[in-house]
Design an enzyme around this catalytic site. Structure first.
Site, PDB file in Angstrom:
ATOM      1  N   HIS A 172       2.692 -20.987  26.129  1.00 49.21           N
ATOM      2  CA  HIS A 172       4.141 -20.601  25.611  1.00 49.21           C
ATOM      3  C   HIS A 172       3.795 -19.032  25.097  1.00 49.21           C
ATOM      4  O   HIS A 172       3.019 -18.599  24.490  1.00 49.21           O
ATOM      5  CB  HIS A 172       4.723 -21.468  24.289  1.00 49.21           C
ATOM      6  N   LYS A 601      17.615 -25.141  18.692  1.00 46.56           N
ATOM      7  CA  LYS A 601      18.548 -24.221  19.410  1.00 46.56           C
ATOM      8  C   LYS A 601      19.748 -24.866  19.568  1.00 46.56           C
ATOM      9  O   LYS A 601      20.822 -24.221  19.504  1.00 46.56           O
ATOM     10  CB  LYS A 601      17.819 -23.915  20.619  1.00 46.56           C
ATOM     11  N   ARG A 642      11.102 -23.410  15.605  1.00 46.19           N
ATOM     12  CA  ARG A 642      10.761 -24.223  16.361  1.00 46.19           C
ATOM     13  C   ARG A 642       9.694 -25.325  16.064  1.00 46.19           C
ATOM     14  O   ARG A 642       8.719 -25.843  16.802  1.00 46.19           O
ATOM     15  CB  ARG A 642       9.957 -23.450  17.669  1.00 46.19           C
TER      16      ARG A 642
END
Length: 967
Positions: A172, A601, A642
């Protein structure tokens, strides 16, 4: 801090010393470490760029410190005037200097944490100060389970040797620091740790001082900016470097410590070498979800590269083992094997090894056996190298190791023989460490997961059904899809031939399955389906594996990410388990992945956290009902937005019975460096995961009371409503977000190989979670973390004042709720709405200012409600050490925030007028060359005015270092 005092301060470290709390324990060296590194750096800065530039750095720091004292926005304007008056070269140097100082502050902090840890271990004090919130020690966990919770040592040992923690390294794009710099940072860390060792001599100190100076200067002289995006192969090599540097030796060292801890509770056995306590997997080169650069060729390359690296690391150790295994007494079984090998080895080609290069005599039977292992490792490595370079190898398969059982067999024979001859103490030395490495890393070093979107499989099956002229798979109902898939899975005829018409995308999916069929099965772990919603998504992958002749099919793992998917997940998994063919296929084991990033999100942190909690409970209940052992795979990021946070707290706050000895979790981006960058960090990370997993299974957290659940359900509805109302429905939001943050400029950092958007066009929905969090982290407003909490708390308290007491009780007694609140409180401690206000003033159109003000009012209201529920007067009241660490960073970060805001203004508005003062960086002897101007030449093709793009990227990297996360 009074202004007159600030004017008298000669250097930044003098101000640092003013931040020391009234009482600091003897082992608290943080200020000392920080000041030492900064003194050295400022001297280097003066040597390289002159006193004028050093004074400008100090002027900026002082203005930031004044702002931090009173939060007077005028100080930010004064700071902005200083920064915008710098010419392009000086501007780059100032941004680079502050970014560098934040990296040095991080290194000082890491050395300090390790120092405190050693002090505690010497005292035998595990529950001191902040350790309760940051540590999970294996020895302390054993003692707690046995002495406090009255578990028998045998129960602890039995649970431990049957548990598995699988750490999955992902590429990531959140590691903003280049590998070249990470290595230099590691050497700075080493020098600093050695400088403060008790037994250092004057000569040692002088040499370490010189080394420290050299490494700090080398780091500053290195270009921090990646000039080209990394390829997936680059990412994989970067990830695998941690195995070479820390993990390879760290695993046996950690397992030895587990043996010692077991002995201390009365267990005289060692952890069996084949107990799967720790395993490693990777997504680097396997995660093709939204990343067109991960092709079947890339997947093949990274698997072969990992195989070559593993064989090379074993090969580099085998001669040390041969030196140790000089004994002649052995079992009959081993003697017979050694004599056979000795006879046959005389006919083989002699390889030019450094040691034991001649044939080993049969009087050294262990060396004969290990010599054969060495030959096969050499061939295994060379065959992987040939396949990687040329796609073919002339080394026959029978002379290499193709599976780990072949590799383990001769090593186990040596171990058994030593034990049978009364030499167990020798067997439990380097040979046991080697066996543990082989059991942990296998021949592939890590197992590669494949991740693909469910839609891509649907495209392939649609092409097949249309080619067979039986209709459009895409348009079929779920029932019809399942019926057809099961009928094909039960049959034996091939589904398609080489004449199947293929688009590039369809060929890519099928070629990936062909790579799975071609390479050894132990290269691969799970096949993860993102955007999975129904049983047919899983059955589709099973069918494609069969059609492409994957001999040992990968386990198929559905990934549930968005709020609606998490809510529907238990029913979807129950439908899957109801299919008899599938139930027989999985042999009572299933893995399900839950995504923390996209759920946050989609619905905001509060609702996502609660839905993730409930989904796990319900999934476990479904699995129990069908007699299936379920492993949860947690897709957590590094940031709180996250799903990030301290490892052991995250594990211990999971619902009861959801881990039961089996845990998979992603380790992403910058978290890999924070967890495995140094030997002591690697050791601590392995301890935390193993200890917390064991404790969660043997001493599960409490289940929430029915009234707590009801309140959480109600609050989650309000939190989601407010979050979506602002993020998705408010017409001004997207424009405000793009103007107020550096989201549009994120891609210029060249952090990762993956595009920042799933689709080139589109709004917040198509933006990936990492740049979404990144943008708000840069402005220190952290909107995705806290938005929704305030509305939820306000609703609950206004509905009934008793709810405030209930929330306070939940905070005190329920680990999940406490961890959720504490992490948001920590983010508030890192935040500063004053910086967001400056960005608004400079970057946002006036008609949106009122919208920004309303968001900042929401921020303050949420923060105050959160403190009320936690029973705190100030942020981080319960963790003064963390509060001190954050205060030390604030003035550096503020300078970079202001520099970023004004640089963005100049980039976006070329007519924005600034007046440069004379160039302040000193010149070399030849007048045509100024050191600061050299930086501009590193980016000759920038589309902006000279120096602006590099200054912006350096501020982004510096702020990421200061916040200790990117996205």
């Amino acid at each position: 801090m009074a202004n007159r005092n600030l004017e008298k301060l000669a250097s930044i470290d003098a101000q640092l010393r003013l931040l020391v709390p009234g009482k600091v324990s003897e082992d608290d060296k943080l200020i000392e470490y920080d000041a030492l590194l900064l003194d050295k750096f400022l001297d280097i800065l003066q040597d390289l760029h002159g006193e004028g530039l050093k004074e400008t750095v100090q002027e900026c720091y002082e203005l930031s410190a004044e702002y931090e004292g009173k939060h007077d926005p005028k100080k930010l304007e004064e700071l902005g005037n200083v920064l915008t008056s710098l010419d392009p070269g000086d501007s780059i140097v100032i941004a680079k200097a502050f970014s560098h100082m934040l990296n040095l502050a991080n290194l000082a902090e890491e050395v300090q944490i390790a120092y405190r840890r050693r002090i505690k271990l010497k005292k035998g004090d595990f529950a001191d100060e902040a350790s309760a919130t940051t540590e999970s020690d294996i020895e302390e966990t054993f003692k707690k389970l046995v002495h406090k919770l009255k578990k028998s040592p045998e129960e602890v040992f039995d649970a431990l040797k049957n548990q598995t923690v699988d750490l999955v390294f992902t590429a990531h794009p959140t590691q903003s620091v280049r590998r070249s710099l990470l290595q230099k940072h590691g050497r700075i860390r080493d020098c600093l740790a050695q400088l403060y060792a008790k037994d250092i001599t004057p000569d040692d100190k002088q040499e370490l001082d010189e080394a420290l100076h050299r490494e700090i200067q080398a780091a500053f002289r290195t270009d921090e900016i990646r000039r080209t995006p990394p390829t997936p192969q680059d990412e994989m090599r970067a990830g695998m470097s941690y195995f070479h540097e820390t993990i390879w030796k760290g695993v046996p060292k950690f397992l030895r410590r587990v043996d010692t801890a077991l002995k201390n509770i009365g267990i005289n056995e060692r952890v069996p070498y084949n107990a799967p306590l720790i395993q490693f997997s990777s997504w680097m080169g396997g995660d093709r979800d939204g990343n067109p650069r991960v092709t079947p060729e890339v997947t093949r390359d990274v698997c072969l590269l990992a195989r070559m690296m593993a064989a090379n690391m074993y090969f580099s150790q085998i001669e040390d083992l041969m030196f140790e295994m000089s004994m002649w007494r052995c079992s009959d079984e081993l003697r017979v094997r050694a004599e056979e090998l000795h006879r046959s080895s005389s006919k083989r080609d002699v390889k030019h090894y450094i040691e034991f290069w001649k044939q080993v005599p049969p009087t050294e039977p262990y060396r004969v056996i290990l010599g054969d292992v060495r030959d096969k490792l050499y061939n295994t490595r060379e065959r992987a190298r040939h396949l990687l370079a040329h796609d073919v190898s002339d080394i026959p398969e029978e002379s290499v190791y193709t599976n780990v059982e072949q590799f383990l067999e001769p090593l186990e024979l040596c171990y058994r023989s030593l034990c049978a001859c009364g030499d167990r103490v020798i067997a439990d030395g380097s040979l046991l460490d080697f066996l543990r490495q082989v059991s942990t890393f296998g021949l592939s070093l890590v197992r590669l997961d494949i991740r693909q979107e469910s839609d891509r499989h649907t495209d392939v099956l649609d092409a097949i059904t249309q080619h067979l002229e039986i209709g459009s798979y895409r348009e079929w109902s779920e029932e019809k899809r399942q019926e057809w898939l099961l009928s094909e899975l039960s049959g034996k005829r091939p589904l398609f031939g080489p004449d199947l018409p293929k688009t590039e995308e369809i060929a890519d999916v099928l070629d990936t399955f062909h790579v799975l069929a071609e390479l050894p099965a132990d290269c691969f772990g799970a096949y993860i389906i993102s955007m999975a919603t129904s049983p047919s998504d899983v059955l589709a992958v099973e069918l494609l594996q069969r059609e492409c002749h994957v001999k040992q099919p990968l386990r198929v793992v559905p990934l549930f990410e968005k709020l609606a998917d998490l809510e529907a997940a238990p029913a979807a998994v129950a439908r899957l388990f109801s299919i008899e063919w599938y139930k027989n296929r999985i042999d009572g084991k299933q893995e399900v992945m839950i995504g923390y990033s996209d759920s946050g999100k989609d619905a905001g942190r509060l609702s996502a956290a609660w839905q993730l909690y409930k989904a796990q409970e319900e999934l476990i209940n479904v699995a129990k009902k069908f007699g299936v052992k379920l492993t949860m795979f947690h897709g957590r990021g590094g940031t709180v937005g996250r799903g990030g946070g301290p490892t052991h707290l995250a594990i211990l706050s999971q619902p009861p019975e959801t881990i039961h000895g089996s845990l998979r979790v992603t380790v992403q981006g910058e978290v890999i460096e924070q967890s495995f960058g140094e030997e002591h960090l690697c050791f601590r990370t392995l301890q935390r995961f193993c200890a917390a997993t064991l404790e969660h299974g043997m001493n599960p957290p409490i289940s929430p009371r029915p009234e707590w659940r009801a309140l959480m359900d109600e609050m989650a509805v309000y939190a989601t409503e407010q979050y979506r109302e602002i993020v998705f429905k408010e017409p001004r939001f997207v424009e405000y977000f793009r103007l107020a943050t550096p989201e549009l400029e994120y891609g210029r950092m060249n952090i990762g190989s993956r595009p920042s958007k799933r689709k080139p066009s589109g709004g917040i929905e198509s933006l990936r979670a990492i740049p979404w969090i990144f943008a708000w982290t840069q402005t220190r407003f952290h909107l995705p973390v806290w938005l929704g909490f305030g509305a939820a708390f306000k609703y609950a308290i206004e509905k009934d004042i008793k709810n405030l007491h209930m929330l306070q009780e939940m905070y005190k007694t329920w680990p999940f709720f406490r961890v959720t609140i504490d992490l948001v409180e920590m983010v508030f401690a890192k935040g500063d709405p004053g910086i967001a206000a400056l960005n608004d003033k400079l970057l946002v159109s006036e008609d949106l200012w009122s919208f920004g003000e309303s968001l900042r009012a929401n921020y303050e209201e949420t923060k105050n409600l959160l403190l009320k529920i936690a029973g705190h007067k100030d942020l981080l009241e319960g963790d003064p050490y963390l509060r001190q660490r954050l205060r030390l960073r604030d003035s550096y970060i503020t300078t970079l925030n202001v520099c970023q805001a004004y640089t963005l203004k100049r980039i976006r508005d070329p007519n924005y007028h600034v007046t440069f003062r004379p160039h302040i960086s000193k010149e070399y002897s030849e007048p045509s060359s100024k050191p600061a101007d050299e930086y501009i030449k590193l980016n000759p093709k920038s589309e902006y005015a000279p120096g602006l793009e590099d200054t912006l990227i350096l501020t982004m990297k510096g702020i990421a270092a200061g916040m200790q996360n990117t996205g």
